[in-house]
Design a protein around this motif. Structure first.
Motif, mmCIF file in Angstrom:
data_model
loop_
_atom_site.group_PDB
_atom_site.id
_atom_site.type_symbol
_atom_site.label_atom_id
_atom_site.label_comp_id
_atom_site.label_asym_id
_atom_site.label_seq_id
_atom_site.Cartn_x
_atom_site.Cartn_y
_atom_site.Cartn_z
ATOM 1 N N ARG A 11 -39.076 -6.068 -8.468
ATOM 2 C CA ARG A 11 -40.103 -5.550 -9.362
ATOM 3 C C ARG A 11 -41.078 -6.643 -9.771
ATOM 4 O O ARG A 11 -40.688 -7.783 -10.063
ATOM 5 C CB ARG A 11 -39.454 -4.924 -10.595
ATOM 6 N N GLN A 12 -42.352 -6.268 -9.817
ATOM 7 C CA GLN A 12 -43.399 -7.226 -10.148
ATOM 8 C C GLN A 12 -43.240 -7.773 -11.565
ATOM 9 O O GLN A 12 -43.411 -8.979 -11.805
ATOM 10 C CB GLN A 12 -44.767 -6.547 -9.984
ATOM 11 N N ASP A 13 -42.888 -6.904 -12.508
ATOM 12 C CA ASP A 13 -42.778 -7.364 -13.895
ATOM 13 C C ASP A 13 -41.606 -8.316 -14.077
ATOM 14 O O ASP A 13 -41.666 -9.241 -14.900
ATOM 15 C CB ASP A 13 -42.670 -6.167 -14.843
ATOM 16 N N GLY B 172 -42.106 -12.112 -15.344
ATOM 17 C CA GLY B 172 -41.452 -12.593 -16.559
ATOM 18 C C GLY B 172 -40.649 -13.859 -16.326
ATOM 19 O O GLY B 172 -40.704 -14.792 -17.133
ATOM 20 N N SER C 283 -47.737 -12.944 -17.131
ATOM 21 C CA SER C 283 -47.738 -11.500 -17.370
ATOM 22 C C SER C 283 -47.737 -10.743 -16.044
ATOM 23 O O SER C 283 -48.230 -11.248 -15.024
ATOM 24 C CB SER C 283 -48.969 -11.103 -18.179
ATOM 25 N N PRO C 284 -47.210 -9.524 -16.025
ATOM 26 C CA PRO C 284 -47.255 -8.709 -14.804
ATOM 27 C C PRO C 284 -48.679 -8.466 -14.321
ATOM 28 O O PRO C 284 -48.933 -8.426 -13.120
ATOM 29 C CB PRO C 284 -46.574 -7.398 -15.227
ATOM 30 N N ASP C 285 -49.611 -8.297 -15.281
ATOM 31 C CA ASP C 285 -51.004 -8.071 -14.881
ATOM 32 C C ASP C 285 -51.565 -9.294 -14.159
ATOM 33 O O ASP C 285 -52.307 -9.160 -13.175
ATOM 34 C CB ASP C 285 -51.851 -7.750 -16.110
ATOM 35 N N SER D 118 -50.176 -9.379 -10.727
ATOM 36 C CA SER D 118 -50.839 -8.345 -9.933
ATOM 37 C C SER D 118 -52.199 -8.824 -9.435
ATOM 38 O O SER D 118 -52.564 -8.597 -8.277
ATOM 39 C CB SER D 118 -50.995 -7.070 -10.767
#
Length: 399
Positions: A20-22, A26, A31-33, A36
């Motif tokens: 998972r990207q988040d 983390g 941040s996940p953004d 991304s």
């Protein structure tokens, strides 16, 4: 393994896989953004962040650094080393009798047919060009002082046709510099053969090299000068019209490269299209000139001008099965895919790319724009589209 020119963001996404990207973001302290944006090529990570991401992905930081700073718009050098060696030195000395010009012509024409029609044309032609160059050059030397003028001229015609092919091969394998050498030798061979049609074809080939070298002014000058020379050249009217039309298309592309869209459209409509209608579909001197090719250039102009709606509208009218050149069909399909990509129609992009993989897999793997279109779908596409694009990328060696 990933391709050496794969951007950093795509490398990170590739090594992240199903994680998972988040979660990765983390653990890397971002941040996940932000992660991304890195994966989509919108941000370039600092070295500390790059090291942190690499640590969480379990790979060396060097594995995330692309060999080139950005995707290249030019072809990587994929030419066969043996072809380059024989081109620069004509191969080893040969004491055997020279090959018969008729047999040499059959071999060159066979190579041309393979180059224009085979989905594995780079492999097929790459295996035979070196010997063919050496044999033709050997025949040219053997006939230099021979008494048969006719045989010498025929060898020069064969040589011109061979270097036309070599120009195209070298251009498509990333050697624009050697492509210029091949184009110059074609000009010299055509002139020595005193063959007006091949002299014009040699200028057409030279024009394409100049376009590849980002010299549209020179390409247009060469093409239009050749058109003028054709007016008084002895040949059939059909050949004159077809070759003039092919040269006009070089000038059309030159205008488009200078972003003179109106001038490009006008020349296409007033010069190239009437010639195509007069002579019909054909393949004069391997130029694939005819009405279909003219329409394909219209699609290219509208796409480059940013009118993707009009480009796709025109493309709907095109039937490429009549074209004798698979390469031209591939270029057309690639431009259609690019239009869909600009419109963010990723399902249509994938459909075009998979179609190209079916009939021209080697072209797909070697073309920078195709690779970039695949990566674009991976970055922004829905999960289903991205997964399909990833599998395609694996098959053609992007990953």
């Amino acid at each position: 393994m990933v391709a050496p020119d794969l951007p950093i963001g795509d490398r990170i996404k590739r090594y992240r896989g199903e994680r998972r990207q988040d979660v990765v973001a983390g653990l890397a302290g971002i941040s996940p953004d932000y992660l991304s944006q890195i994966e989509r090529g919108l941000k370039v990570p600092s070295l500390p962040i790059l090291y942190a991401i690499a640590q969480e992905l379990g790979v060396p930081a060097a594995a995330l650094i692309a060999d080139t700073a950005a995707p290249s718009t030019t072809h990587p050098d994929t030419s066969e080393p043996s072809i380059v060696r024989v081109l620069m030195g004509f191969g080893p000395p040969r004491s055997d009798p020279a090959a018969d010009p008729t047999l040499l012509r059959q071999r060159v024409e066979g190579a041309w047919r393979g180059w224009q029609s085979s989905g594995t044309r780079f492999t097929d032609v790459g295996q035979i060009l070196a010997d063919l160059i050496a044999d033709v050059e050997h025949a040219a030397r053997a006939h230099r002082d021979a008494g048969g003028i006719g045989a010498r001229r025929e060898v020069m015609r064969v040589m011109a046709d061979l270097y036309f092919l070599l120009r195209s091969y070298l251009r498509r394998t990333g050697r624009v510099d050697l492509s210029m050498v091949a184009a110059d030798r074609a000009v010299r061979a055509a002139e020595e053969a005193d063959d007006p049609l091949r002299m014009a074809a040699a200028q057409w080939n030279l024009g394409h090299v100049l376009l590849a070298a980002q010299e549209p002014d020179g390409a247009e000058e060469v093409a239009l000068r050749a058109v003028e020379q054709l007016r008084a050249a002895p040949m059939t009217e059909v050949d004159r019209v077809a070759m003039s039309g092919a040269l006009q298309l070089v000038a059309v592309v030159a205008e488009a490269r200078r972003r003179n869209w109106s001038a490009a459209r006008t020349r296409l409509r007033e010069c190239a299209a009437p010639a195509a209608e007069q002579c019909g579909e054909g393949n004069i001197m391997w130029t694939v000139f005819g009405p279909t090719n003219v329409v394909l250039h219209r699609v290219s102009i509208e796409m480059e001008a940013g009118d993707t709606c009009e480009a796709l509208h025109v493309a709907d009218e095109v039937e490429t099965t009549r074209l004798p050149s698979m390469e031209r069909s591939f270029t057309f399909a690639l431009e259609v895919a690019r239009c869909h990509s600009l419109r963010r129609e990723d399902a249509a992009v994938l459909l075009s790319l998979r179609d190209m993989e079916g009939f021209a897999p080697e072209d797909l793997a070697r073309t920078p724009l195709a690779r970039e279109l695949i990566l674009t779908v991976i970055r922004r596409g829905r999960t289903m589209h991205a997964r399909q694009a990833e599998k395609l990328a694996e098959r053609i060696g992007v990953f």
